[in-house]
Design a protein around this motif. Sequence first.
Motif, mmCIF file in Angstrom:
data_model
loop_
_atom_site.group_PDB
_atom_site.id
_atom_site.type_symbol
_atom_site.label_atom_id
_atom_site.label_comp_id
_atom_site.label_asym_id
_atom_site.label_seq_id
_atom_site.Cartn_x
_atom_site.Cartn_y
_atom_site.Cartn_z
ATOM 1 N N ASP A 60 -101.859 78.393 64.713
ATOM 2 C CA ASP A 60 -100.697 79.468 64.791
ATOM 3 C C ASP A 60 -99.994 79.082 66.210
ATOM 4 O O ASP A 60 -99.887 80.061 66.657
ATOM 5 C CB ASP A 60 -101.235 80.888 64.746
ATOM 6 N N TYR A 112 -101.547 80.720 69.333
ATOM 7 C CA TYR A 112 -102.346 81.857 69.371
ATOM 8 C C TYR A 112 -103.684 81.955 68.820
ATOM 9 O O TYR A 112 -104.376 82.840 68.285
ATOM 10 C CB TYR A 112 -101.182 82.968 68.471
ATOM 11 N N HIS A 138 -108.481 87.646 69.221
ATOM 12 C CA HIS A 138 -109.284 86.710 68.587
ATOM 13 C C HIS A 138 -109.243 85.246 69.332
ATOM 14 O O HIS A 138 -108.112 85.066 70.382
ATOM 15 C CB HIS A 138 -108.488 86.480 67.166
ATOM 16 N N PHE A 189 -102.643 86.601 57.639
ATOM 17 C CA PHE A 189 -102.189 85.185 57.380
ATOM 18 C C PHE A 189 -103.150 84.296 56.397
ATOM 19 O O PHE A 189 -103.166 83.228 56.189
ATOM 20 C CB PHE A 189 -102.269 84.381 58.791
ATOM 21 N N PHE A 217 -106.149 87.586 61.287
ATOM 22 C CA PHE A 217 -105.131 86.911 61.156
ATOM 23 C C PHE A 217 -105.582 85.548 60.433
ATOM 24 O O PHE A 217 -106.178 85.667 59.530
ATOM 25 C CB PHE A 217 -104.412 86.185 62.673
ATOM 26 N N ARG A 268 -98.570 89.754 78.866
ATOM 27 C CA ARG A 268 -97.997 90.234 77.341
ATOM 28 C C ARG A 268 -99.359 90.131 76.652
ATOM 29 O O ARG A 268 -99.928 88.950 76.594
ATOM 30 C CB ARG A 268 -96.876 89.551 76.789
ATOM 31 N N ASP A 315 -101.220 90.176 73.477
ATOM 32 C CA ASP A 315 -101.218 89.951 71.870
ATOM 33 C C ASP A 315 -101.960 90.807 71.010
ATOM 34 O O ASP A 315 -103.136 91.101 71.557
ATOM 35 C CB ASP A 315 -101.690 88.546 71.607
ATOM 36 N N VAL A 316 -101.439 91.669 70.048
ATOM 37 C CA VAL A 316 -102.281 92.668 69.480
ATOM 38 C C VAL A 316 -103.372 93.393 69.950
ATOM 39 O O VAL A 316 -104.519 93.391 69.557
ATOM 40 C CB VAL A 316 -102.620 92.116 67.968
ATOM 41 N N GLU A 322 -98.452 94.221 73.115
ATOM 42 C CA GLU A 322 -97.801 93.935 71.766
ATOM 43 C C GLU A 322 -98.351 95.206 70.926
ATOM 44 O O GLU A 322 -99.478 95.237 70.927
ATOM 45 C CB GLU A 322 -97.977 92.766 71.163
ATOM 46 N N PHE A 349 -92.782 98.429 66.736
ATOM 47 C CA PHE A 349 -92.463 97.798 65.670
ATOM 48 C C PHE A 349 -91.357 98.587 64.549
ATOM 49 O O PHE A 349 -90.880 97.814 63.574
ATOM 50 C CB PHE A 349 -93.613 97.048 64.647
ATOM 51 N N HIS A 364 -90.504 85.731 68.970
ATOM 52 C CA HIS A 364 -90.790 84.608 68.236
ATOM 53 C C HIS A 364 -91.427 85.033 67.046
ATOM 54 O O HIS A 364 -91.712 84.096 66.272
ATOM 55 C CB HIS A 364 -91.770 83.691 69.039
ATOM 56 N N ASP A 365 -91.369 86.522 66.696
ATOM 57 C CA ASP A 365 -92.241 86.946 65.390
ATOM 58 C C ASP A 365 -90.948 87.359 64.515
ATOM 59 O O ASP A 365 -91.344 87.487 63.310
ATOM 60 C CB ASP A 365 -93.211 87.768 65.664
ATOM 61 N N ARG A 384 -90.116 83.899 60.652
ATOM 62 C CA ARG A 384 -90.533 83.579 62.284
ATOM 63 C C ARG A 384 -89.849 82.299 62.657
ATOM 64 O O ARG A 384 -89.353 82.313 63.789
ATOM 65 C CB ARG A 384 -91.887 83.773 62.470
HETATM 66 O O1 TEU Z 1 -98.253 89.217 66.411
HETATM 67 C C1 TEU Z 1 -98.885 90.219 65.588
HETATM 68 C C2 TEU Z 1 -97.780 90.554 64.443
HETATM 69 O O2 TEU Z 1 -96.563 90.437 65.094
HETATM 70 C C3 TEU Z 1 -98.081 90.913 63.224
HETATM 71 O O3 TEU Z 1 -99.131 90.222 62.703
HETATM 72 C C4 TEU Z 1 -98.233 92.255 63.126
HETATM 73 O O4 TEU Z 1 -99.456 92.840 63.361
HETATM 74 C C5 TEU Z 1 -97.742 92.658 61.854
HETATM 75 O O5 TEU Z 1 -96.734 92.147 61.536
HETATM 76 C C6 TEU Z 1 -97.462 94.215 61.973
HETATM 77 O O6 TEU Z 1 -96.425 94.764 60.873
HETATM 78 C C7 TEU Z 1 -98.920 88.337 67.122
HETATM 79 C C8 TEU Z 1 -98.285 87.106 67.922
HETATM 80 O O7 TEU Z 1 -97.095 87.822 68.354
HETATM 81 C C9 TEU Z 1 -97.747 86.233 66.608
HETATM 82 O O8 TEU Z 1 -97.068 85.376 66.923
HETATM 83 C C10 TEU Z 1 -99.223 85.656 66.063
HETATM 84 O O9 TEU Z 1 -99.044 84.981 65.204
HETATM 85 C C11 TEU Z 1 -100.224 86.982 66.043
HETATM 86 O O10 TEU Z 1 -100.122 87.879 66.872
HETATM 87 C C12 TEU Z 1 -101.532 86.136 65.959
HETATM 88 O O11 TEU Z 1 -102.047 85.936 67.139
#
Ligand code: TEU
Length: 562
Positions: A63, A66, A106, A146, A167, A201, A203-204, A257, A283, A332-333, A419
């Motif tokens: 990923d 990530y 993760h 994913f 994920f 930053r 992540d999740v 995030e 979001f 980037h998402d 993305r």
């Molecule tokens: O993103 C998490 C993310 O954007 C989504 O899975 C989100 O939880 C979902 O769409 C909510 O509607 C972060 C990173 O920004 C992303 O690039 C990574 O792929 C992901 O975590 C896993 O690390």
Amino acid sequence: MNEQSRKWWKEAVVYQIYPRSFKDSNGDGVGDLRGIIEKLDYIKSLGVDVVWLNPIFASPNDDNGYDISDYRAIMDDFGSMDDFDELLAGMHERGIKLVLDLVANHSSDEHVWFQESRKSRENPYRNYYHWWNAEDGAPPKRWSFFDVNGDAWQFEEQTNSYYLHYFSVKQPDLNWENPIVRKEVYDIIKFWFDKGIDGFRMDVITFVSKDIPFKDLPSKYDGNFVQYYAEGPRLHEYLQELNREVLSKYDIMTVAEGPGTTTENVLDFVAEDRRELNMSYHFDISNLGHRNLAKKLMDPAGWSLVEFKKIFSRWDAVFNEKGWGTVYLGNHDFPRMVSRWGNDSPEYRDISSKMLTTFLLTMRGTPYYYFGDELGMTNIRFDNIEDYRDIMTINLHKLIESEGGDLTEYMESQKLIARDNGRTPMQWDDSHNAGFTTGKPWLKVNPNYEEVNAAAQEAHPDSCLNYFRDMVSLRKSEPALVYGKYTLLDEGNKSVYCYSRELDDRKFLVLLNFSERSATADVNFSLDSGVLIGNYPEPSTNASLRPYEAVVLEIYDNIITI
Ligand code: TEU
């Protein structure tokens, strides 16, 4: 304004770089740290204060970084620790701060912790991850973003158990219940802070506390796993511990995030007296206009500006007394800002990009600006699934195919929101591969690079690029644009977004036409108001706006809402 509440990270403009796609220095088709070093003067010339880099750590790249296999090493594709040290020093010499991406919900399945954990139920690392013993029956349904089957539990023959992965199957979730895991995370953070970076930053980060012992999804969530994942029972206990043990000891910034954060709960993360994080990003905006969020299908009816205004205004209001917000229109998402919220046709690309830039840099809250948006880069809109590189797009395609779903609809939606649209290589000039690489780019370059590129825009005073620079310097020269009170003035107007920003005796009016037709804002103001900036050569001095026109005015007396 209370001087106590002034902070560098509130006044900063953050520029986000997706390292894979920024600049390749060695011809392997993948952007790298030396590529960023080559472009430091460009970054400096933008006037931005902070750079956020997506993960640069060792990773098998299931990923794109990530999925981390070593949190203290640099990814081979991106260079070495020496390159990193040089990059950090180069940024600091130029007065730019560096924020890295902490991926601690993760790890990669190739991390030594997981390699050990999967060996046996007795392994000392077993408890670093979440396992479900198969003799207890099938685990309750958990959605994976994913996974080809949408299933967050992966069965492992070796120990007759399932492991949890929100994920991909190669991104097992770390077990924050285990204090040793939390200590590992704090040590990693300290390692990078001690090197001198300026923040993370995260992540999740909203997903780190799990609902152990994994009951069925309560019916009140109505299948909304994002919300459920973000409300883990020990989440705030963990964040407070993290703050106490590490964050509070450094002058750094943190931004969560925040999938699953709402206007009702976000202050629990960012109110100063909570001692957790500085900022979070939500979001609600990016989720606008979807027909099915989990499957990434768009509503053919599109999105409405009235709704867009409501969301930004609701989120602004949360931070009137406490905490601090963020604004962004892409990262980037998500797809390219101009393709999603403006109009990327050749006729309006330039003007609507500038309008969106005006918006981002005149709102309250720290703006997060995504690399390439300063050029008005657009979605690539792939026709074929083979062109995509993103695991999310590829695996959802497989899932929809296996369910016998409508792949044509899916592919059309991806042209709008996949993305990879936001991950195509930076368009530096009109040479081969847009000057990004001398090799074969890891993801196709958008064919419009001959027209849309940094070199061409440097030469034009009126380009998107120079407009971005002007907007950044305007924001930095007017504290009212950072801290001033925001008031929405035309709630019901379907084409124009109009608001004021006020601080002490300074008052600004921002008029933004989000449509391709001329439109009028529902306000009146005195004609001796001064225009500070506009995206047309002769900016409007009244409420009538041309297609995608943006104007920022200073108001000397009153604004009258019609
Ligand atoms: O993103 C998490 C993310 O954007 C989504 O899975 C989100 O939880 C979902 O769409 C909510 O509607 C972060 C990173 O920004 C992303 O690039 C990574 O792929 C992901 O975590 C896993 O690390």
